[in-house]
Every structure is written in C-alpha cells, then in structure tokens.
Write an enzyme that holds these catalytic residues in place. Structure first.
Site, PDB file in Angstrom:
ATOM      1  CD  GLU A   1       7.747  -0.106   7.198  1.00 24.29           C
ATOM      2  OE1 GLU A   1       6.704  -0.946   7.420  1.00 24.29           O
ATOM      3  OE2 GLU A   1       8.099   1.051   7.868  1.00 24.29           O
TER       4      GLU A   1
ATOM      5  CG  ASP B   1       0.163   0.061   2.294  1.00 27.02           C
ATOM      6  OD1 ASP B   1       0.948  -0.431   2.955  1.00 27.02           O
ATOM      7  OD2 ASP B   1      -0.991   0.218   3.623  1.00 27.02           O
ATOM      8  CB  SER B   2       4.347   1.756   0.283  1.00 27.55           C
ATOM      9  OG  SER B   2       4.577   0.708  -0.911  1.00 27.55           O
TER      10      SER B   2
ATOM     11  CD  GLU C   1       0.621  -1.422   7.876  1.00 28.85           C
ATOM     12  OE1 GLU C   1      -0.395  -0.510   8.554  1.00 28.85           O
ATOM     13  OE2 GLU C   1       0.936  -1.169   7.210  1.00 28.85           O
TER      14      GLU C   1
ATOM     15  CG  ASP D   1       0.017  -3.775   2.264  1.00 29.51           C
ATOM     16  OD1 ASP D   1      -0.203  -4.971   2.648  1.00 29.51           O
ATOM     17  OD2 ASP D   1       1.308  -3.071   1.910  1.00 29.51           O
TER      18      ASP D   1
ATOM     19  CE  LYS E   1       2.990  -5.456   3.880  1.00 27.02           C
ATOM     20  NZ  LYS E   1       2.707  -4.563   4.707  1.00 27.02           N
TER      21      LYS E   1
HETATM   22  O1  KIV Z   1       3.648  -1.361   1.446  1.00 28.73           O
HETATM   23  C1  KIV Z   1       4.967  -1.478   1.919  1.00 28.73           C
HETATM   24  O2  KIV Z   1       5.810  -1.592   0.772  1.00 28.73           O
HETATM   25  C2  KIV Z   1       5.361  -2.069   3.010  1.00 28.73           C
HETATM   26  C3  KIV Z   1       6.575  -2.723   2.928  1.00 28.73           C
HETATM   27  C4  KIV Z   1       7.248  -1.443   3.558  1.00 28.73           C
HETATM   28  C5  KIV Z   1       7.003  -3.684   3.217  1.00 28.73           C
HETATM   29  O3  KIV Z   1       4.136  -2.234   3.390  1.00 28.73           O
END
Ligand code: KIV
Length: 298
Positions: free
Chosen positions: A199, A61-62, A132, A100, A130
């Site tokens: 992280e 989600d970056s 969080e 994510d 993934k």
């Molecule tokens: O969103 C992302 O890029 C991440 C990585 C930093 C692990 O969660």
C-alpha cells in the site's frame, strides 16, 4: 512463491473449493494475468463483484470508515467485522473471500491470531485472512498458516498503525524505508503468505520488491508493477465523500446518484406525487364495503 498447500486443519474447515481458489491466485501470477481485488462489505456489493468477475473480494477493515463511519480502522470490533464478512459470504459462490483481521485482535500473541483467524473461517466462511505488518507479525502469519488458514500479508502504509487520517502517508520514499518494506514482504512470503498487499509506495519500489518476492503482490497506490490491484469499493464507485487519496480512480459517481435519488424521493413525498396508483395495492369493492360495515358503516 509459497510452497504451502493449506490442507484443512482438523478443527478449522475452510469452505469447499478454497484450496483451488488460493491456487488460482498463484496461477494468475504465473500466467502474468493481473489479479483483480475489490473490497465489499455487504451482500449486494459481493454479488456485483462476483458478477463482474473479480478474482478476490476482501472484507477490508476500511469498512470501519466507509460503512460504519469511524474515523480510523482501529475502532472497528471483531464482531462488527464478522457481521460484515458474513453478509459478503452470502453473496459469493466462486470468488476467493478474504477477511481482514481487525486492530487489537491478533498482534499480541500467536494464540490470539489463530483464534481470530479461525472465527473468520468458522463463523464467516472466509477462504483466507489478511493482517497488517511484518516483524513480529511474520510470526503471527506462521502461526495462522500453521493452523491451516491462508494469510494475505500487507506492507507499506499500514492503516491500523495510523491514529488519525494525518498519519496516512505514502511509505518507502527513502532508500532505508524502501529496503525495510522489501524485507518485510520477503519475511511475509517466507512465513507462508499466499499473497501480499503493498500500500502507498512509489512504483519503482514496488518493481524492485516484485523482483525479490515470489508471492503474488496486490498493489493499492503502489504503481503498475504489482501482480494485481485493489481499490476500496466505495472509492472506486465514487460513494466516499470528499477528497480521495492520489491513487484512487473513480469509475462511477454513485454518491451523486444516491443523493439525487433520495432527494427526488423526498420531493415527491412532499409534493404527494409519490405514491401513485401503480405503487398501491388494491382491495375488491365488496371487501371494502364489508370492511366499512364492520367498522360501523363509515
Ligand atoms: O481494509 C482495506 O480495505 C485494505 C485494502 C486497502 C487493501 O486493507
């Protein structure tokens, strides 16, 4: 290490070879081979990641920040994440693809978590998802894993918890906070995570965490003791403008090359150096004559 085998559920069918790709991550850890993960958000980056032989591609989600221009990862929608993930899927054949789950789409109930995770598998061809956090999120992990979808956990700094960039700070710098992070990772492993991202925590904390957690750990700003490392693609390629986090190492300066390339194009258009004859299609002389006649002899 997780004992889940991740058989497909009757309703959610992961891409062919998914189970093997997940098992390979555990095998890399057992063989003490560092696991390489990068983020990607489009087909070109996915192809580059696969050609470079990375082990895991995460549509993070970056992407909210680095490709969509939002201030925080909390602003990206599920549909936007699915669109980016589908593009990445088209560029991968062999590499494990993790999607994510975006902020607001999984936290409030197991049903929401499973429904969102299913969309990443069914509509975007993910091998895994993934999410969080731990605490109540360990229960969400259990629900998603129970639905046949492998989950990568994420502890330490949780970008989705940050309301702006000033809240993106290293975690685990006090004994109490470090214990909490280690307990979080243990809870995620117990809930069935096949791997856990750590992280922005001190390297010593990662080393202690790794001694208590069997699932493969993937560090970002967490030192060398993790079983693998991940960086955001735009950070490692030098596309992200401005100051980066302490842990980012830039392996290219693509941002400067992008600027130089676009600037050179603009200069050549303005000076009429581009397009040159070699960039132009030809038409046979008789066709051109015929065309002029049709247009009234001009
Ligand atoms: O969103 C992302 O890029 C991440 C990585 C930093 C692990 O969660």
């Amino acid at each position: 290490m997780s004992s889940h085998t991740f058989a497909d559920s009757p309703t959610t069918k992961r891409p062919e070879g998914s189970a093997e790709r997940i098992a390979r991550i555990g095998a890399l850890k057992l063989g003490r081979q560092p696991i390489v993960m990068v983020t990607a958000y489009d087909v070109a980056a996915a192809r580059a990641a696969e050609a470079a032989g990375v082990d895991i591609v995460l549509v993070g989600d970056s992407g909210a920040n680095v490709v969509l221009g939002y201030g925080t990862t909390r602003e990206v929608s599920l549909d936007e994440m699915l669109m980016l993930t589908r593009a990445v899927r088209r560029g991968l054949r062999e590499t494990l693809l993790v999607g994510d789950l975006p902020f607001g789409t999984y936290e409030h109930s197991d049903e929401a978590a499973v429904a969102t995770a299913r969309r990443f598998v069914d509509e975007a061809g993910c091998d895994a998802v993934k999410l969080e956090g731990a605490g109540e999120m360990a229960q969400r992990v259990r629900a998603v894993v129970g639905a046949g979808i492998p989950v990568m956990g994420h502890v330490g700094l949780l970008p989705q918890a940050a309301r702006d960039a000033s809240e993106l700070r290293a975690k685990g710098r006090t004994a109490d906070d470090a214990v909490r992070i280690i307990e979080d990772a243990k809870a995620l492993e117990a809930a069935g995570c096949f791997s856990v991202v750590i992280e922005a925590v001190p390297a010593e904390v990662t080393a202690l965490l790794a001694a208590h957690v069997g699932a493969p750990t993937i560090g970002i700003g967490a030192g060398a003791a993790a079983d693998g490392q991940v960086l955001v693609l735009h950070d490692l390629l030098g596309i992200t403008p401005g100051r980066s986090a302490k842990f980012v190492k830039r392996y290219s300066d693509i941002g400067a090359q992008m600027l130089a390339g676009v600037r050179a194009f603009a200069d050549e258009v303005r000076s009429r150096a581009y397009p040159a004859p070699e960039h132009t299609y030809a038409i046979a002389a008789e066709e051109l004559e015929a065309l002029k006649e049709k247009l009234g002899g001009t």
